[in-house]
Write a protein that holds these residues in place. Structure first.
Motif, PDB file in Angstrom:
ATOM      1  N   VAL A 171       0.839  -1.192   0.000  1.00 35.74           N
ATOM      2  CA  VAL A 171       0.000   0.000   0.000  1.00 35.74           C
ATOM      3  C   VAL A 171       0.876   1.245   0.000  1.00 35.74           C
ATOM      4  CG1 VAL A 171      -1.447   1.307   1.585  1.00 35.74           C
ATOM      5  CG2 VAL A 171      -2.057  -1.036   0.996  1.00 35.74           C
ATOM      6  N   GLU A 215       2.228   0.602  -9.563  1.00 35.20           N
ATOM      7  CA  GLU A 215       1.109   0.606  -8.621  1.00 35.20           C
ATOM      8  C   GLU A 215       0.055  -0.444  -8.980  1.00 35.20           C
ATOM      9  OE1 GLU A 215      -1.683   3.928  -8.483  1.00 35.20           O
ATOM     10  OE2 GLU A 215      -1.388   3.934  -6.310  1.00 35.20           O
ATOM     11  N   ASP A 245      -1.394  -3.519  -6.783  1.00 39.15           N
ATOM     12  CA  ASP A 245      -2.821  -3.796  -6.538  1.00 39.15           C
ATOM     13  C   ASP A 245      -3.120  -5.262  -6.840  1.00 39.15           C
ATOM     14  OD1 ASP A 245      -3.391  -1.177  -5.823  1.00 39.15           O
ATOM     15  OD2 ASP A 245      -3.946  -0.579  -7.858  1.00 39.15           O
ATOM     16  N   ARG A 246      -2.625  -5.722  -7.985  1.00 40.42           N
ATOM     17  CA  ARG A 246      -2.887  -7.102  -8.407  1.00 40.42           C
ATOM     18  C   ARG A 246      -2.246  -8.082  -7.429  1.00 40.42           C
ATOM     19  NH1 ARG A 246      -0.380  -7.158 -13.342  1.00 40.42           N
ATOM     20  NH2 ARG A 246      -1.483  -5.234 -13.865  1.00 40.42           N
ATOM     21  N   ARG A 293      -1.552  -7.549  -4.288  1.00 45.32           N
ATOM     22  CA  ARG A 293      -2.295  -7.530  -3.025  1.00 45.32           C
ATOM     23  C   ARG A 293      -3.577  -8.345  -3.145  1.00 45.32           C
ATOM     24  NH1 ARG A 293      -1.922  -2.504  -2.422  1.00 45.32           N
ATOM     25  NH2 ARG A 293      -3.831  -1.892  -3.482  1.00 45.32           N
ATOM     26  N   GLY A 294      -4.282  -8.163  -4.261  1.00 42.53           N
ATOM     27  CA  GLY A 294      -5.529  -8.901  -4.454  1.00 42.53           C
ATOM     28  C   GLY A 294      -5.301 -10.403  -4.459  1.00 42.53           C
ATOM     29  N   ALA A 307     -10.524  -8.048  -6.891  1.00 46.85           N
ATOM     30  CA  ALA A 307      -9.140  -8.435  -7.186  1.00 46.85           C
ATOM     31  C   ALA A 307      -9.013  -8.896  -8.632  1.00 46.85           C
ATOM     32  CB  ALA A 307      -8.707  -9.551  -6.236  1.00 46.85           C
ATOM     33  N   ARG A 319      -9.639  -0.931  -2.474  1.00 50.55           N
ATOM     34  CA  ARG A 319      -8.244  -0.986  -2.931  1.00 50.55           C
ATOM     35  C   ARG A 319      -7.453  -1.971  -2.096  1.00 50.55           C
ATOM     36  NH1 ARG A 319      -4.903   3.301  -4.707  1.00 50.55           N
ATOM     37  NH2 ARG A 319      -4.121   1.407  -5.668  1.00 50.55           N
ATOM     38  N   LEU A 324      -8.512  -4.662  -1.099  1.00 52.19           N
ATOM     39  CA  LEU A 324      -8.837  -5.976  -1.656  1.00 52.19           C
ATOM     40  C   LEU A 324      -8.223  -6.169  -3.044  1.00 52.19           C
ATOM     41  CD1 LEU A 324     -12.560  -6.295  -0.546  1.00 52.19           C
ATOM     42  CD2 LEU A 324     -10.638  -7.685   0.233  1.00 52.19           C
ATOM     43  N   GLY A 325      -7.498  -5.153  -3.516  1.00 52.98           N
ATOM     44  CA  GLY A 325      -6.784  -5.311  -4.777  1.00 52.98           C
ATOM     45  C   GLY A 325      -7.410  -4.599  -5.964  1.00 52.98           C
ATOM     46  N   ALA A 326      -8.503  -3.827  -5.744  1.00 51.87           N
ATOM     47  CA  ALA A 326      -9.120  -3.123  -6.865  1.00 51.87           C
ATOM     48  C   ALA A 326      -8.225  -1.975  -7.316  1.00 51.87           C
ATOM     49  CB  ALA A 326     -10.479  -2.575  -6.458  1.00 51.87           C
ATOM     50  N   VAL A 384      -5.122   4.107  -0.025  1.00 49.45           N
ATOM     51  CA  VAL A 384      -5.541   3.013   0.839  1.00 49.45           C
ATOM     52  C   VAL A 384      -5.188   3.300   2.294  1.00 49.45           C
ATOM     53  CG1 VAL A 384      -5.554   0.531   1.088  1.00 49.45           C
ATOM     54  CG2 VAL A 384      -4.839   1.563  -1.064  1.00 49.45           C
TER      55      VAL A 384
END
Ligand SMILES: Nc1ncnc2c1ncn2[C@@H]1O[C@H](COP(=O)(O)OP(=O)(O)OP(=O)(O)O)[C@@H](O)[C@H]1O
Ligand SMILES: [Mg+2]
Lengths: 229, 409
Positions: A60, A80, A84-85, A87-88, A117, B315, B317-319, B402
């Motif tokens: 993050v 970034e 995100d990907r 983390r999902g 995700a 975010r 959750l990965g969005a 986030v």
């Protein structure tokens, strides 16, 4: 240990700008590794950088210096969208409270995880139902957060964090808003479910009763100096 | 679970704001549809009713007033003219059909129009003949037989329960609000009922012009002495061809005592006059849509604080940012779609109500179900404007950090 560590930090420092124009160091980590499957309780005073550490591990935020590797990936090397990907797919997060979307019911909250995700799969609905059953909320699939107790909400949050089968589960004061009995239930559930799903578990807490439940304990101030595991 | 479902859930969560926003969009779209459909339909119908006659010839006065009083039975007939003018027109080889119009009597709120049996050779509007659905047209008036016969328009018959054989009594004066003197003697006998035409003819009682002159107490010759020539309000003229209609027009115009009106052009210029007013109304309605879209923007922006945590959670959750922005645009556009859909229904409701009033007033019929293809564009436009209004909340969602969104519970 032949296996690659799930978490590896080296020479990490993170500062935030302070309102007076200077900057304030929130966290410093010398060298730290966590092996796969570990269940660790992380303690520290308020403001000692625990949340900052979790945010670094979830990609993050990025460190000012040093290297943060999660599952062998240097997070700073990802753009970034890549973080995100990542983390999902790889990190489940549980916070102290207000984890759930208030406008979605329990099952929809779980299904939001693969949806957001970008990891929707045919078995999602079935997995959501079985996870809800596993946390003891079989009959509550259609309940919205407002219709559930805080303890029930935390259990839904734990189930959601595991929806995408992340190898790493990060929790920030997950029992902070629960009383004694509920707290113990949630901690036990967290540990069992992390084990069942093969996830490495890192729980930030300042509650001694929670710390006592974990085999591996770590004070954040010990990370600054050198090695721990 | 889908992103669309997420949008709908979020809209349901803020139901009041969603409903209010959609209603304001609906109001704007409804007004645009309503005003535009009424305008289009009214124009087609007015022009259709005016288009069957080439000329209206009346006493000196305003051609517009002449057209409105003779063809649409609106306003008072200004003056009268001698019946010899009708006979001259009938004798003219360039004239295919000429029928008199004698105004001045009414039956309840409906006008009684004196004319000739030739009217039944004309059309009410293009393609719609003037014919009796029941019974037969009135016969030519015979002073010896004193056959006071009448044909009721479809609306008059339905409203007053008239059938062939019914008897009605007419009164003087065309304004129903003024108590007129009744022609008690020799009431009119209904011989026929007209088929509905969707024109002003539905709202009149047709009688033979000569019968009105013979009617007791009638002032067709009043003030002009015994044996004076009977007088009529105007003459409706169909020329043998359009070129001849033009020639006739200019010839009558040069007369000292008569005024010619080309009804189609008069109606068109009247509608153009009204048209500039309803273009303004349409513009105002479009503005209502724009303001409603701004309302969506304001309500979403002011709801942003409360949603900061939800967005940060997404975010977490990965969005990616673009999904958050897309959800905002989706919410705005969906609200717009609900509103615009409702607005189309509302618009046709407005048309239905307006059509009823217009029919009541003029007899002109408007179809409230007349969906125009432009309505699809209107719908898309309203949704588009709302989606645009969603861009600002989308930008705010895009900027969601986030870490900040998740702290400060
Ligand atoms: N976005 C930020 N901007 C500025 N300063 C920040 C920011 N986030 C954290 N800090 C600062 O960094 C330090 C560490 O914060 P952090 O939230 O990691 O502490 P913590 O150990 O989680 O505390 P607590 O137990 O109270 O939750 C604090 O002094 C905090 O004020
Ligand atoms: Mg914290």
């Amino acid at each position: 240990m032949a296996e690659r560590p799930v978490i590896r930090m080296e020479g990490v420092a993170k500062s935030f700008p302070s309102p007076d124009g200077g900057s304030l160091e929130a966290l410093r980590v010398g060298r730290w590794e966590v092996e796969a499957g570990a269940q660790t309780a992380l303690t520290g005073d308020s403001g000692s950088g625990k949340t900052t550490l979790l945010h670094l591990l979830a990609g993050v935020i990025l460190p000012d210096r040093g290297r943060v590797e999660v599952l062998g990936t240097d997070l700073a090397s990802l753009p970034e969208a890549g973080r995100d990907r990542f983390r999902g797919a790889s990190v489940g997060l549980v916070f102290q409270s207000l984890n759930l979307f208030p406008h979605l019911d329990a099952e929809e909250n779980l299904l939001a995880a693969p949806l957001l995700a970008g990891r929707k799969a045919p078995g999602d609905a079935e997995r959501a139902r079985s996870l809800l059953a596993r946390v003891g909320l079989e009959g509550r699939a259609r309940h919205r957060p407002g219709q559930m107790s805080l303890g029930e909400q935390q259990r839904v949050a734990i189930a959601r964090a595991l929806m995408n089968r992340p190898p790493l589960l990060l929790c920030d004061e997950p029992t902070g808003s629960l009383d004694g009995r509920r707290r113990d239930e949630v901690v036990a559930l967290l540990r069992e479910m992390a084990a069942e799903n093969g996830a490495t578990l890192l729980v930030v807490t300042h509650d001694d009763a929670v710390v006592a439940a974990f085999p591996s304990r770590l004070a954040i101030r010990d990370l600054a100096g050198g090695a721990a595991s | 679970m889908t992103l669309e479902r997420l949008v709908l859930r979020s809209l349901r969560h803020r139901l009041l704001a969603t409903v209010l926003s959609a209603l304001s969009i609906a109001l704007g779209v409804g007004l645009v549809v309503g005003i535009d459909t009424l305008r289009r339909e009214a124009r087609a119908n007015f022009e259709g009713a005016a288009g069957t006659w080439d000329l209206v010839v009346g006493p000196k006065g305003s051609p517009m007033a002449l057209t409105l009083s003779s063809l649409f039975h609106l306003g008072e007939a200004t003056d009268t003219m001698p019946v010899s003018a009708l006979e001259r027109l009938r004798a003219d080889p360039r004239v295919a059909l000429a029928v008199p119009v004698v105004l001045g009597d009414r039956f309840h709120e409906f006008r009684v129009v004196g004319t000739s049996e030739d009217l039944f050779r004309a059309e009410a509007r293009r393609g719609v003949p003037i014919r009796c659905a029941e019974g037969r047209p009135f016969a030519s008036f015979d002073p010896a037989a004193r056959n006071f016969e009448a044909v009721a328009g479809a609306t008059v018959a339905a409203r007053e329960g008239l059938r062939p054989g019914s008897v009605l009594t007419a009164a003087h004066g065309m304004d129903e609000r003024i108590e007129g003197e009744e022609h008690d003697e020799a009431p009119w006998t209904v011989t026929g009922v007209l088929a509905p035409t969707g024109t002003p003819l539905d709202r009149v009682v047709l009688v033979h012009a000569a019968a009105t002159w013979a009617m007791e107490g009638h002032d067709a010759t009043a003030g002009r002495g015994e044996g004076a020539e009977p007088r009529i309000s105007s003459v409706l003229v169909k020329a043998a061809n359009p070129l001849l209609a033009g020639a006739l027009f200019f010839e009558v115009r040069s007369s000292e005592t008569l005024t010619p009106a080309r009804p189609f052009l008069e109606v068109r210029s009247l509608l153009d006059l009204v048209g500039s007013a309803d273009r303004l109304l349409v513009a105002v309605s479009v503005l209502v849509v724009v303001v409603a879209a701004l309302g969506i923007l304001v309500s979403m922006i002011s709801g942003m604080r409360a949603r900061r945590r939800d967005l940060a959670m997404m975010r977490a959750l990965g969005a990616p940012r673009r999904v958050l922005a897309g959800l905002m645009v989706g919410e705005a556009a969906t609200t717009g779609a609900f509103g615009a859909g409702l607005g189309l229904l509302l618009g046709h409701g407005i048309v239905a109500a307006g059509a009823a009033a217009l029919t009541e007033w003029t007899g002109v019929r408007v179809r409230p179900t007349a969906f125009a293809p432009e309505e699809i564009l209107l719908f898309a436009g309203a949704v588009g404007i709302c989606a645009l209004a969603g861009l600002l909340p989308a930008a705010a969602a895009w900027r969601t950090e986030v870490a900040e969104g998740l702290s400060g519970e």
